[in-house]
Design an enzyme around this catalytic site. Structure first.
Site, PDB file in Angstrom:
ATOM      1  N   GLU A 369       0.640  -1.429   0.255  1.00 16.91           N
ATOM      2  CA  GLU A 369      -0.126  -0.030  -0.150  1.00 16.91           C
ATOM      3  C   GLU A 369       0.877   1.192   0.262  1.00 16.91           C
ATOM      4  OE1 GLU A 369      -2.472  -3.196   1.382  1.00 16.91           O
ATOM      5  OE2 GLU A 369      -0.404  -2.324   1.892  1.00 16.91           O
ATOM      6  N   ASP A 427     -15.374 -10.807   9.531  1.00 18.53           N
ATOM      7  CA  ASP A 427     -14.327 -10.866   8.716  1.00 18.53           C
ATOM      8  C   ASP A 427     -13.980  -9.590  10.227  1.00 18.53           C
ATOM      9  OD1 ASP A 427     -14.140 -11.751   6.285  1.00 18.53           O
ATOM     10  OD2 ASP A 427     -14.868  -9.643   5.523  1.00 18.53           O
TER      11      ASP A 427
END
Length: 626
Positions: A369, A427
């Site tokens: 990222e 999640d």
């Protein structure tokens, strides 16, 4: 300009003399300012001399010309050396250079795009090569032009992981128009760099990452010319030049000595050293750069219109992150310079829709990222692309420094965070962006969108594409109802009042999934003869303070904010700041109060953390009783 294959003795001498003049300029400028990094400049003087006056092709009078070769000074603390090169190129006067670091001078301690010859701000180490990758990718695959990109790095900054992310990216895409020069001067800021002068280790590492690599004496202009010439011949691989240098080169008792980083020379010593360096200069000649090879296509990235209205009906259930993927694909049809960078989750974030329709403008950056944001900054330089960076909102926090530097670079990149808030559900907390609004609200000149349905999401994409400055769009995984018609008009900084009557008792502000919780609360409260005003802010920055204050005053100053985000830096605090000059307005904040410790369904987590319709109803009743 002489070609490196036939480099004559005169050219070699002129390049060496230019390097020494760069040293003199750097020493003088840092002495005048009383601060700076002259020793870091001196180690790279020959490198910059050869680049600017032998290797690079550019128009001296048009530093930002699209066909010019690019130069990125990743070791931004050596800014005086860059400015000195532009003095010798005729773009800066010597007297101006002596104003280095003064308040009214654009010659800052680290370079920024306030200067026409600087594309990206540097100084936070390890980021320049990623930006250079973005420029090189744009040149090779989008512009299909001849310009090349050169990046000068320090050995100390090569400890940054982002450098190696960039090396991997450049190799993967075969950026043979990119050259990275490692100034291996052995010394970091406070001591010896970890690899010292072990240039063979640098070479082995760069080669392992798939780069053509050359070792050179970084103070030998002839060897540097030869290395850059070889780099120009390479195909399908980027080139790394590992230059062994000495920090403070040319300064007696300072060269290769520790504890001189970031220290100007004392004036009495500086005068003596300048005389010494000048005595080694044998010519007063200069070398003119070759003009660039023209070939960059003209581009237009302004005033982009929707090709058609959003294709949704009120009541349709659509996740805003899916609506974003569809909107981005439509935007790609509206302008051929729209580019999307992905951090690998395209199959779960709907970014693969853009890839399927516009594969030549989709850049996969993988799970890196920091480099992804730096590459985006490079792609967006010189107005060549409209750039969108896409990944899970939680993972953008890893790239905060790159985002911060993007703001300093005055970049127009757009960042989209998906899977935001506890509504990610099962999640778990590692995937939940709960800090993202705080992060992006703190970025200067950054517009923060929080669309609440598919229609407003599509409008956010087009508004971001047409905006100056950085933009962030927050999207959610949960499917929510479309509440706006396709004809609805949206503006940055203009909220939507979704529910309103003359009998409203409390103003409730929600965004994204919590706006739908607020609407559910409004329906339930209406059955109890309690009417509330419901506001969708659309943009959290800038916030529509006028609408909020007007509605708040109409409900006797009673305001409830509800958000799928931590309290710190979120919607509630933004609203509190907006109404701070109105003492009669009181804000009750509902927000996520901690980290989820269990895997739960989204609706369960909204309830556990007190941001569900049930909790909004309780908050409304509480404010009415107090």
């Amino acid at each position: 300009m002489a070609d490196s294959a036939t480099l004559d003795a005169t050219t070699v001498q002129v390049l060496q003399d230019l390097a020494n003049r760069l040293r003199v300029h750097s020493i003088r400028a840092t002495c005048a300012s009383g601060s700076g990094h002259p020793t870091s400049c001196c180690s790279a003087a020959e490198i910059v001399s050869v680049l600017f006056f032998h290797t690079m092709r550019y128009r001296q009078t048009e530093p930002a010309h699209p066909d010019n070769d690019r130069f990125v000074l990743s070791k931004g603390h050596a800014a005086p050396l860059l400015y000195a090169a532009w003095v010798e190129a005729g773009s800066i006067s010597e007297p101006d250079l002596l104003n280095l670091r003064t308040i009214h001078c654009d010659l800052e301690g680290h370079p920024t795009p306030r200067l026409s010859f600087v594309d990206v701000a540097t100084g936070s180490l390890g980021q320049g090569l990623g930006a250079a990758c973005g420029m090189a990718y744009t040149g090779k695959y989008l512009d299909k032009a001849s310009y090349r990109v050169f990046c000068l790095l320090g050995d100390g900054e090569s400890s940054e992981g982002s450098v190696w992310e960039a090396l991997a990216f450049a190799s993967h895409y075969g950026l043979d128009n990119l050259v990275a020069v490692f100034d291996v001067n052995r010394l970091g800021q406070s001591g010896v760099a970890p690899l010292k002068h072990c240039t063979d280790i640098y070479r082995n590492r760069c080669e392992a990452f798939g780069w053509n690599t050359y070792l050179v004496d970084g103070h030998d202009v002839e060897a540097l010319c030869q290395a850059f010439s070889q780099a120009a011949q390479g195909k399908n691989k980027p080139t790394a030049i590992i230059a062994k240098t000495y920090k403070g080169r040319g300064i007696p008792n300072v060269e290769d000595a520790e504890n001189w980083h970031g220290k100007p020379l004392p004036k009495e010593r500086a005068d003596e050293i300048i005389r010494l360096i000048k005595s080694q200069i044998k010519t007063n000649r200069n070398l003119l750069p070759k003009p660039p090879v023209e070939g960059s296509p003209p581009v237009s990235i302004t005033n982009i219109k929707m090709t058609c209205l959003p294709d949704y009906k009120v009541g349709d259930k659509v996740a805003t992150q899916k609506a974003y993927g569809l909107a981005l694909a439509k935007l790609g049809l509206a302008n051929e310079r729209v580019v999307v960078l992905d951090g690998d989750p395209k199959n779960s974030t709907f970014f693969e829709i853009f890839k399927k329709e516009h594969p030549e403008r989709f850049i996969e950056c993988f799970a890196a990222e920091q480099n992804m944001v730096s590459v985006a900054l490079g792609c967006a330089t010189r107005g060549r692309t409209i750039t969108f960076v896409t990944t899970l909102g939680a993972f953008l926090t890893r790239a905060f420094d790159q985002i911060r530097m993007g703001a300093i670079s005055q970049s127009n990149i757009n960042l989209i965070g998906s899977h935001c808030g506890v509504s990610v559900g099962e999640d778990g907390p590692s995937q939940m962006a709960l800090e993202d609004l705080a992060m992006f609200r703190s970025i200067p000149n950054c517009t923060v969108f929080l669309p609440s349905d598919a229609v407003s999401t599509e409008h956010a994409v087009y508004l971001a594409a047409n905006s100056e400055g950085m933009c962030f769009i927050r999207t959610n995984r949960s499917e929510t109802a479309v509440i706006y018609t396709p004809q609805e008009h949206f503006e940055i900084g203009r909220a939507k009042v979704i529910r309103h009557s003359n009998n409203d008792k409390v103003t409730v502000i929600g965004a994204g999934v919590t706006l739908h919780e607020a609407l559910a609360a409004a329906d339930a409260l209406s059955q109890q003869d309690i009417s509330i005003c419901v506001i969708d802010p659309f943009t959290i920055k800038p916030l529509d303070a006028a609408t909020i204050i007007s509605c708040a005053k109409a409900t006797d100053g009673r305001v409830v904010t509800v958000e799928d985000h931590y309290q710190e830096g979120g919607i509630g605090e933004a609203v509190c700041a907006a109404v701070s000059g109105e003492p009669a307005i009181h804000v009750h904040q509902l927000s996520v109060s901690g980290v989820s410790e269990r895997n739960r369904k989204p609706s369960e987590l909204l309830s556990i953390f007190g941001v569900s319709a049930r909790h909004i109803i309780a908050a409304v009743k509480y404010t009415l009783m107090n």
